[in-house]
Design a protein around this motif. Structure first.
Motif, short mmCIF file in Angstrom:
data_model
loop_
_atom_site.label_atom_id
_atom_site.label_comp_id
_atom_site.label_asym_id
_atom_site.label_seq_id
_atom_site.Cartn_x
_atom_site.Cartn_y
_atom_site.Cartn_z
N ILE A 91 -1.98 13.17 -5.89
CA ILE A 91 -2.25 12.00 -4.25
C ILE A 91 -1.70 13.13 -3.60
O ILE A 91 -1.91 12.81 -2.75
CB ILE A 91 -1.13 11.26 -4.70
CG1 ILE A 91 -1.21 10.60 -5.78
CG2 ILE A 91 -0.15 10.73 -3.68
CD1 ILE A 91 -1.04 9.68 -6.78
N ALA A 151 0.72 -1.12 0.04
CA ALA A 151 -0.45 -0.11 0.57
C ALA A 151 0.90 1.59 0.01
O ALA A 151 2.37 1.26 0.71
CB ALA A 151 -0.89 -0.11 1.07
N MET A 152 -0.20 2.56 -0.52
CA MET A 152 0.63 3.16 -0.67
C MET A 152 1.03 3.98 1.18
O MET A 152 0.27 4.33 1.80
CB MET A 152 0.52 5.04 -1.76
CG MET A 152 1.17 5.87 -1.76
SD MET A 152 -0.14 6.79 -2.54
CE MET A 152 -0.23 5.96 -4.14
N ASP A 153 1.87 4.82 1.49
CA ASP A 153 2.42 5.41 2.28
C ASP A 153 1.55 6.88 2.42
O ASP A 153 1.79 7.44 1.31
CB ASP A 153 4.36 6.06 3.17
CG ASP A 153 4.10 6.96 4.25
OD1 ASP A 153 2.72 6.61 4.56
OD2 ASP A 153 5.28 7.65 3.52
N LEU A 154 0.38 7.00 2.91
CA LEU A 154 -0.12 8.23 2.66
C LEU A 154 -0.24 9.31 3.76
O LEU A 154 -0.72 10.47 3.59
CB LEU A 154 -1.84 8.09 3.34
CG LEU A 154 -1.88 7.38 2.33
CD1 LEU A 154 -3.79 6.50 3.04
CD2 LEU A 154 -2.75 7.54 0.53
N THR A 155 1.34 9.63 4.14
CA THR A 155 1.82 10.64 4.78
C THR A 155 1.71 12.04 4.03
O THR A 155 2.16 11.86 2.19
CB THR A 155 2.75 10.61 5.89
OG1 THR A 155 3.64 10.37 5.28
CG2 THR A 155 2.87 9.82 6.90
N TRP A 156 1.30 13.27 4.23
CA TRP A 156 1.33 14.17 3.50
C TRP A 156 2.54 15.15 4.35
O TRP A 156 2.46 15.19 5.52
CB TRP A 156 0.59 15.16 3.60
CG TRP A 156 1.09 16.52 2.73
CD1 TRP A 156 0.96 16.12 1.24
CD2 TRP A 156 1.16 17.35 2.78
NE1 TRP A 156 1.26 17.28 0.76
CE2 TRP A 156 1.09 18.73 2.22
CE3 TRP A 156 1.13 18.30 4.38
CZ2 TRP A 156 1.57 19.99 2.25
CZ3 TRP A 156 1.49 19.06 4.38
CH2 TRP A 156 1.80 20.23 3.32
N GLU A 157 3.75 15.70 3.68
CA GLU A 157 4.72 16.58 4.12
C GLU A 157 5.75 17.55 3.36
O GLU A 157 5.72 17.45 2.17
CB GLU A 157 6.18 15.62 5.05
CG GLU A 157 6.22 14.88 5.31
CD GLU A 157 6.73 13.68 5.60
OE1 GLU A 157 7.59 14.00 6.46
OE2 GLU A 157 8.00 13.61 4.81
N SER A 158 5.17 18.87 3.56
CA SER A 158 5.93 19.67 3.26
C SER A 158 7.35 20.54 4.01
O SER A 158 7.40 20.43 5.03
CB SER A 158 4.64 20.71 2.87
OG SER A 158 5.45 22.49 2.12
N PRO A 159 7.91 20.61 2.91
CA PRO A 159 8.98 21.36 3.55
C PRO A 159 8.85 22.56 3.41
O PRO A 159 9.73 23.75 4.21
CB PRO A 159 10.28 21.29 2.53
CG PRO A 159 9.85 21.23 0.76
CD PRO A 159 8.44 20.76 1.89
N LEU A 160 7.55 23.43 3.71
CA LEU A 160 7.22 24.70 3.73
C LEU A 160 6.41 25.69 4.43
O LEU A 160 5.75 24.63 4.91
CB LEU A 160 6.71 25.14 1.95
CG LEU A 160 7.16 25.36 1.01
CD1 LEU A 160 6.25 25.57 -0.60
CD2 LEU A 160 8.68 25.74 1.17
N THR A 215 -3.48 13.53 -0.16
CA THR A 215 -3.11 12.50 1.45
C THR A 215 -2.99 13.90 2.17
O THR A 215 -3.15 13.92 3.63
CB THR A 215 -1.54 11.95 0.83
OG1 THR A 215 -1.24 13.60 0.27
CG2 THR A 215 -1.63 10.97 0.14
#
Ligand code: SF4
Lengths: 338, 334
Positions: free
Chosen positions: A234, A92-101, A238
């Motif tokens: 995606i 399964a795809m990892d559904l976490t979302w992250e942003s460097p901003l 997410t």
């Protein structure tokens, strides 16, 4: 249909099943399509990563064997998913979302040049790594004045700029020249215009266009939720599972220079002349609504569009429950737009 | 130049490369200070004064990333317009002269890029020029399943090869694919692509031809793209077989019916083989192409040292941009 006991079903990566109150949805973010499916099928699909098709049928006490076979077969035919006897090869795809901003985008209302120091705000946003900028000129400004105001963005980390400009009577040509000088400008809309339509740049290899509309962009202009505006990727889906995508990492400065989550919101977080945008953006108070994603909001939590919907409505709390202030026209319980 | 340079990480890329932007955003959020040098048009923008004379004792960078190095673009060709004499002779040998210029530049740039030093280099500049035939043989020696491959100039050798392979043979480039733009106004894009060589085609071929690569045709269930980074594999399955137009070569994109993608995992033994191959090639990153056949083989095709991680990272949500930034900024704290 298929009798292989070990057969598993997988959705392709771009396809996300979402349960609604009445109807489920599969969002296909690659083909940019969404279609309704029964909620029961969403449940089947949610189990698919951990269980074989046969085992899922068993969990429903073999009541729906035929329906499950028919639906999964149809999804495979439509290119939404596939059968595999090698489930371990398709995790399964990892559904976490992250942003460097820290701040992803900003909306600035500009009514008169003297209400607040736009250049200083732009410099602050640059230091925060802000990627997107929307400038809403509420009164007619000349293209020259707009160009001057945009000067600090030229060598900034900004990646895209959208301009909403009250009609100043100038030709689209001037705006094209403005955009040529600033490659970050990706969208040009002239509002409060007598004409409505679209002018495309005639220069070859230049995808620029100016949209003219008679609609007025005024102070605190609220966005209207319309299904045709839903966008999906995606990243958006997410993010929407963890954050309020209409508000997360967004900063608005209203026409008077007050910082808000969005220009139409009631709560202000100080005037840009008195507080630093970075301090506001890092404050728990300002971030509170970033975390109120649709799964935590009444009605929206039952809506199958909740991971696509960019509604940036203000949110109110009553008895520990959250509600959107600007209600949309969708009724998830009847599955109709009213 | 005597002032200390407050830069710790060096990134070679091109302007307007969103993948680079994204990684640099992550590096900035991790506190990494970097210098980005855009190599478009074969000159180093802006900072050339800072580094144009790399000398012993120059600053060592915490890390260097050779993300993208631009080659000589067609529009940079020397056309000889400014020549006063012998313009005709020059014009008739444009290709030849420009190949010469290209070698001149390459020799300088090989020297130039190699002179930047760091203990931590992502996609080292040197091994970027891989010989695909070497790689194929090395992969086979590592235990990977590789397609039966022949390079020949002779039709009869090809015929014997074909006779041994009932499922058919294909032809593709020995080195890189060719891309070029046709004349205006249409400016069509031309490229060669992998094509099946049927018995009919073979019959019409001359007895001898130039070196060409032939390979057994694989009955594809799906393709796998593996992005390799510092010991780990991030894999994606690409389902393209349903569509005849893309069944041989992924490069012929079909917009209306795009290939479908899924997160994928090689088995442990295959991952160990990938790791071993990359180590032998001296690569700490790259993108590998494999094919899963309908009868269950996992066949290795090639390694692309400057692999596009964005096309794996986004659809599979692997956060590769962040992982690359972490790799580059490791040791950030002196
Ligand atoms: S109910 Fe909520 S999530 Fe659904 S469309 Fe309306 S505002 Fe958006």
């Amino acid at each position: 249909m298929r009798s292989d006991l070990q057969l598993h079903f997988r959705l392709y990566n771009a396809c996300f099943p979402v349960k609604g109150a009445e109807m489920g949805l599969i969002c296909d973010v690659q083909r940019k399509e969404a279609f309704h499916i029964p909620n029961l099928l969403v449940e089947v699909l949610e189990k698919a990563y951990d269980h074989s098709v046969e085992s899922i049928k068993g969990q429903f006490h073999h009541q729906y064997d035929e329906g499950i076979d028919a639906y999964l077969g149809e999804l495979a035919k439509l290119g939404i998913g596939f059968f595999t006897s090698q489930p371990e090869a398709f995790p399964a795809m990892d559904l976490t979302w992250e942003s460097p901003l820290e701040v992803y985008s900003a909306i600035l209302e500009i009514e008169s040049a003297g209400n607040y120091d736009v250049a200083d705000v732009l410099r602050q946003l640059d230091r925060l790594g802000c990627a997107g900028l929307q400038l809403r000129f509420l009164r007619p400004f000349s293209t020259r004045e707009i160009g001057d105001l945009l000067a600090p963005t030229k060598n900034s980390r900004l990646k895209f700029i959208e301009l909403y400009i009250a009609d100043n009577g100038e030709a689209a040509e001037n705006l094209f020249r403005l955009a040529e000088g600033n490659r970050r400008i990706v969208s040009l809309v002239v509002h409060s215009s007598k004409m409505a339509g679209l002018v495309a740049s005639e220069k070859p290899g230049e995808p620029l266009q100016v949209v003219f509309t008679d609609q007025v962009v005024g102070r605190g202009q609220p966005d209207v939720v319309r299904p045709e505006d839903f966008v999906a990727s995606i990243s958006i889906i997410t993010e929407a599972m963890q954050f309020n995508i209409g508000l997360n990492r967004k900063i608005s400065v209203d026409a008077d220079g007050f910082i808000r989550n969005y220009v139409s919101h009631e709560t202000g977080f100080g005037h840009v002349s008195g507080v630093k945008i970075q301090d506001v953006a890092r404050s728990a108070g300002f971030q509170e609504k970033w975390l109120l994603h649709n799964d935590r909001i009444e009605k929206c939590r039952d809506c199958q569009y909740r991971y696509l919907c960019l509604s940036n409505s203000d949110i109110v709390e009553e008895d520990g429950k959250y509600y959107k202030k600007d209600t949309c026209r969708f009724d998830p319980y009847a599955n109709i737009w009213r | 130049m005597s002032a200390a340079i407050p830069v710790r990480h060096l990134v070679f890329s091109t302007a307007y490369d969103p993948s680079t932007d994204h990684v640099l955003d992550w590096m900035a959020s991790m506190g990494g200070q970097f210098l980005r040098l855009n190599t478009n048009n074969q000159y180093i923008e802006k900072e050339d004064a800072l580094i144009s004379a790399p000398a012993p004792g120059m600053e060592k960078f915490r890390s260097i990333w050779f993300r993208k190095i631009c080659g000589l673009a067609r529009q940079d060709w020397i056309l000889g317009d400014s020549l006063r004499e012998d313009r005709k002779a020059f014009r008739e040998n444009l290709d030849f002269f420009n190949q010469y210029i290209e070698r001149e530049r390459k020799t300088f740039y090989d020297y130039f890029y190699r002179s930047f030093q760091s203990e931590r280099i992502l996609s080292p500049y040197e091994p970027i020029q891989l010989n695909k035939l070497d790689v194929l043989r090395l992969a086979a020696a590592t235990g990977m399943d590789t397609p039966k491959t022949l390079v020949t100039r002779k039709k009869d050798v090809l015929e014997r090869f074909r006779a041994e392979i009932p499922q058919g043979v294909i032809n593709k480039s020995i080195a890189e694919h060719l891309f070029f733009e046709g004349p205006p106004p249409e400016k069509n894009m031309y490229s060669n692509y992998t094509e099946e060589i049927t018995d009919e085609i073979i019959r019409e071929m001359p007895d001898t031809f130039d070196f060409s690569l032939f390979q057994e045709k694989l009955d594809k269930a799906f393709e796998a793209r593996v992005f390799y980074l510092d010991g780990a594999c991030y894999s994606m399955a690409i389902f393209s077989q349903d569509n005849t137009r893309t069944s041989l070569d992924f490069r012929r994109y079909d917009k209306k019916n795009p290939n479908r993608l899924a997160n994928f995992r090689l088995d442990e033994r295959q991952e160990a083989q990938v790791h071993s191959l990359m180590q032998q090639l001296g690569l700490n990153t790259g993108s590998l192409d494999l094919v899963r056949t309908r009868d269950g083989r996992m066949v290795f095709l090639e390694v692309n040292p400057a692999g596009q991680f964005g096309m794996v990272s986004q659809p599979c949500n692997y956060h590769l941009e962040k992982r690359i930034a972490s790799f580059l900024t490791a040791g950030n704290e002196r």
